[in-house]
Design a protein around this motif. Structure first.
Motif, PDB file in Angstrom:
ATOM      1  N   SER A  17      18.736  33.246 -24.171  1.00 42.12           N
ATOM      2  CA  SER A  17      17.742  33.969 -23.380  1.00 42.12           C
ATOM      3  C   SER A  17      18.119  34.016 -21.908  1.00 42.12           C
ATOM      4  O   SER A  17      17.531  34.769 -21.133  1.00 42.12           O
ATOM      5  N   LYS A  62      14.933  35.511 -29.970  1.00 36.54           N
ATOM      6  CA  LYS A  62      14.393  36.819 -29.616  1.00 36.54           C
ATOM      7  C   LYS A  62      14.367  36.934 -28.094  1.00 36.54           C
ATOM      8  O   LYS A  62      14.060  35.994 -27.386  1.00 36.54           O
ATOM      9  N   GLY A  63      14.698  38.115 -27.622  1.00 40.77           N
ATOM     10  CA  GLY A  63      14.858  38.288 -26.183  1.00 40.77           C
ATOM     11  C   GLY A  63      16.222  37.842 -25.700  1.00 40.77           C
ATOM     12  O   GLY A  63      16.429  37.676 -24.486  1.00 40.77           O
ATOM     13  N   CYS A  64      17.158  37.662 -26.615  1.00 41.41           N
ATOM     14  CA  CYS A  64      18.529  37.261 -26.293  1.00 41.41           C
ATOM     15  C   CYS A  64      19.119  38.217 -25.254  1.00 41.41           C
ATOM     16  O   CYS A  64      19.022  39.430 -25.381  1.00 41.41           O
ATOM     17  N   SER A  95      20.901  36.675 -36.650  1.00 41.79           N
ATOM     18  CA  SER A  95      20.096  36.551 -35.435  1.00 41.79           C
ATOM     19  C   SER A  95      20.766  37.212 -34.235  1.00 41.79           C
ATOM     20  O   SER A  95      20.120  37.430 -33.202  1.00 41.79           O
ATOM     21  N   ASN A 114      19.160  40.070 -32.460  1.00 45.16           N
ATOM     22  CA  ASN A 114      18.181  39.898 -31.388  1.00 45.16           C
ATOM     23  C   ASN A 114      18.775  40.195 -30.014  1.00 45.16           C
ATOM     24  O   ASN A 114      18.033  40.330 -29.042  1.00 45.16           O
ATOM     25  N   CYS A 115      20.095  40.275 -29.943  1.00 43.96           N
ATOM     26  CA  CYS A 115      20.775  40.486 -28.661  1.00 43.96           C
ATOM     27  C   CYS A 115      20.926  41.985 -28.416  1.00 43.96           C
ATOM     28  O   CYS A 115      22.011  42.563 -28.593  1.00 43.96           O
ATOM     29  N   LYS A 116      19.865  42.622 -27.999  1.00 44.24           N
ATOM     30  CA  LYS A 116      19.817  44.088 -27.888  1.00 44.24           C
ATOM     31  C   LYS A 116      20.758  44.637 -26.832  1.00 44.24           C
ATOM     32  O   LYS A 116      21.106  45.819 -26.870  1.00 44.24           O
TER      33      LYS A 116
END
Length: 681
Positions: free
Chosen positions: A328, A350-352, A371, A374-376
């Motif tokens: 994060s 989440k929010g990576c 996972s 999660n790194c958008k």
């Protein structure tokens, strides 16, 4: 009394006017030395019809009404600095950075004894750095970075007792760092990067107790890093990478650097173990050294950490699971070229915030953690050269900012399926799936979503570098990226965003080459070699006008080499070897540059550069397909038979007339006329 006062006022006004005239003449001389003013900033504004205090970039003092500051930075000006500029005797601030001034610096500028701020950065000045700069005893800032200065750093700079910032980076300065420089006790910023400095870092650097930024990277400095550096508790930035430094790091050095937030010791031949940095650290870069052991678990307590680069060492053990929890705040994780084993952490939150994740060239196993979806903001994902065992990660289709995807040399298997999400890798520019066990047809749906290669996504006038800005230091997140290009393994120090690569080689892909590939107009490298592809080489590959490397070798392709490939004007490497191609090799343009190696083990190919020549029929390209050829052959044979039959009947009839009449004078006359005509010719 009144007369005396009037006379005195006149003298003062006259002197004041004279001084303004001197400043005006100096600035007009500068204007006359400007050969290119693309925005007409000086041409239209610096006019004698207005006061020079109103000229753009000019500031006058309120007391003497003389020019005290001249700021022409970032105006795209081209020219030289005239000697008359030294007449601006009240000048305190001179800033012309980010232009294209050139030539040497005139000695007359030594008269600017009031200078406190001098910025000539990012121009094209040459010659040696003047030793008379040491006369500017009031100077607080001297910036000469990114020019063409040569020679050594003048020892006279040690006279600048009030100097707070010295920036001489990216020139051609050689020699040693003078010890006199460390007499500048007020120095807070010292940048000498990208020069040819040699020798060791003087231990006297520890005298700069107020120093907060030290940038000496990309020189030829050698020896140990002096322990006195770690006595400067005010240090916030240390950048010593790309030198010939060596030795063991000072034990517990981070205990003495409580404010450090940027550390770059890349390529310094250092050894030892990774030390746990202070909580303030944001960038931790110690790549390309000889560090051993594992990653200390306490590193996971660094909630301020935004980048970590431990690549190219001899580190082992597992990657701490807690690194996923730091995602994060972390922007870059570089752990490639080590001996890490086990699995990639599974808990990317989440929010990576990750932009770059590189763990290639290790011994990692298991699957690619879902996972990571999660790194958008992920730009680069490189897990190549490991032992990962997984199917193609279709869930990557959620990462619409991904530019680089490298899964090469693992145990990925199965088909590269279509995506069932709205956004599907529209910015992807580099795809390397080589040396795996992927199978099935080449993924048409996958190629359809590659908008950045098809027509260019968010087109720019100038190509961008794949890099991220980190406060004062630029982090190139694609540096050291390894790609097989033009038949060679190539490592990129800086990677242009316009570089586009598709490498699906050494898999088990089958079927024909899909038509959609011809729409990837910005593609530079295409490698489909060592698969099970069949059918012809499609002519629409000739539409890939930017292509520089095409490798279709070791497949089962057949038919002729399409002449449309001659349209590939930038093609430097062509490999069509080990297929079932036949017919003549196209001649002319780029094809004249390729050697036999491009066509090996295609037994039915002919023409240069091969020694096998083509028959005349082979050299003439067929105008019709096989059905038309068969029809023409049948018509030709039928015509011959008809002519033969008619001639036979006519001949027999003629013979019968001759023998029955005895004197076929009409026939004799026809033959005689024909004989006489040919005799005259």
């Amino acid at each position: 009394m009144f007369a005396l006062l009037f006379a005195t006022s006149g003298v003062i006004l006259s002197a004041k006017y004279s001084n303004i005239t001197i400043d005006q003449s100096a600035l007009l001389a500068l204007k006359s030395h400007i050969t290119h003013d693309p925005h007409n900033l000086l041409a239209t504004n610096w006019s004698t019809s207005t006061s020079i205090c109103n000229w753009i970039g000019v500031t006058c003092g309120s007391r003497h009404h003389r020019v005290i500051a001249l700021n022409l930075s970032s105006m795209d000006l081209t020219g030289t600095i005239p000697s008359q500029l030294g007449n601006l005797s009240f000048l305190c601030w001179l800033d012309i950075h980010d232009n294209n001034f050139h030539g040497s610096i005139s000695i007359e500028l030594a008269d600017l004894h009031r200078l406190k701020y001098l910025d000539f950065g990012n121009n094209s000045f040459d010659g040696e750095i003047p030793s008379w700069f040491g006369c500017f005893t009031k100077l607080q800032r001297l910036t000469l970075y990114h020019n063409n200065f040569i020679g050594v750093i003048p020892s006279t700079l040690g006279n600048l007792s009030k100097l707070e910032r010295l920036s001489l980076g990216r020139n051609q300065i050689s020699g040693r760092i003078p010890n006199s420089l460390f007499k500048c006790k007020e120095l807070k910023f010292l940048s000498l990067f990208s020069n040819s400095l040699e020798g060791s870092i003087p231990a006297e650097i520890g005298n700069l107790t107020l120093l907060n930024t030290l940038i000496l990277e990309s020189n030829y400095l050698k020896g140990l890093i002096p322990s006195s550096i770690f006595n400067i508790s005010s240090l916030q930035v240390i950048a010593l990478s790309d030198n010939n430094l060596s030795g063991h790091l000072f034990p517990n050095m981070f205990d003495y650097l409580p404010q450090l937030y940027y550390l770059d010791l890349e390529g310094c031949q250092l050894y030892g173990r990774i030390q746990t940095p202070p909580p303030s650290l944001q960038w931790y870069g110690v790549s390309d050294n000889n560090f051993i052991g594992g990653i200390p678990s306490l590193i996971c307590n660094l909630t301020s950490l935004t980048g970590i680069d431990l690549s190219k060492n001899n580190l082992d053990g597992t990657i701490p699971e807690c690194l996923g929890n730091l995602s994060s705040s972390l922007l870059e994780i570089f752990l490639e070229n080590n001996n890490f084993h086990g699995q990639i952490p599974e808990n990317f939150a989440k929010g990576c915030m990750l932009k770059s994740f590189r763990v290639n060239n290790n011994k990692l196993e298991g699957s690619l953690p879902r996972s990571l979806a999660n790194c958008k903001d992920l730009n680069l994902l490189d897990v190549g050269n490991n032992n990962l065992n997984d199917t193609f990660p279709n869930w990557l289709g959620n990462l619409d900012r991904l530019h680089v995807l490298i899964l090469r040399s693992n145990r990925f298997y199965g088909q590269v399926g279509s995506f069932d999400v709205t956004v599907s890798l529209t910015r992807l520019r580099i795809i390397d799936l080589s040396c795996n066990n992927f199978s099935g047809y080449l993924p048409t749906n996958f190629f359809e979503h590659l908008h950045a290669i098809r027509e260019g996504y968010e087109k720019k006038v100038e190509p961008e570098y794949m890099q991220q800005g980190f406060d004062k230091v630029l982090v190139n997140y694609a540096s050291g990226l390894s790609i097989t290009s033009k038949g060679l393994e190539t490592e990129f120090e800086i990677l242009l965003s316009i570089w586009t690569v598709i490498d699906l080689s050494n898999n088990q892909f089958s079927g024909e080459i899909p038509k959609i590939l011809g729409e990837l107009h910005l593609l530079i490298v295409l490698n489909l070699s060592h698969n099970c592809l069949i059918g012809p080489i499609p002519s629409y590959l000739g539409d890939l006008s930017e292509l520089e490397s095409l490798d279709l070798s070791s497949n089962k392709l057949e038919g002729r080499i399409p002449t449309e490939l001659k349209n590939l004007g930038f093609l430097e490497v062509l490999n069509l070897s080990q297929n079932k191609l036949k017919g003549p090799i196209p001649q002319g343009k780029q094809f004249d540059t390729f050697t036999n190696d491009s066509y090996m083990e295609n037994l039915d190919l002919c023409g240069l550069p091969l020694s096998k020549s083509c028959d005349t029929d082979e050299e003439t390209p067929a105008k019709f397909d096989r059905d038309d050829d068969d029809s023409d052959e049948l018509n030709w044979k039928f015509s011959i038979l008809m002519g033969y039959g008619c001639g036979l009947v006519l001949g027999m009839s003629m013979g019968y007339i001759v023998f029955t009449t005895g004197k076929p004078w009409w026939l004799i006359q026809i033959v005689e006329r024909v004989r006489q005509r040919f005799a005259k010719r």
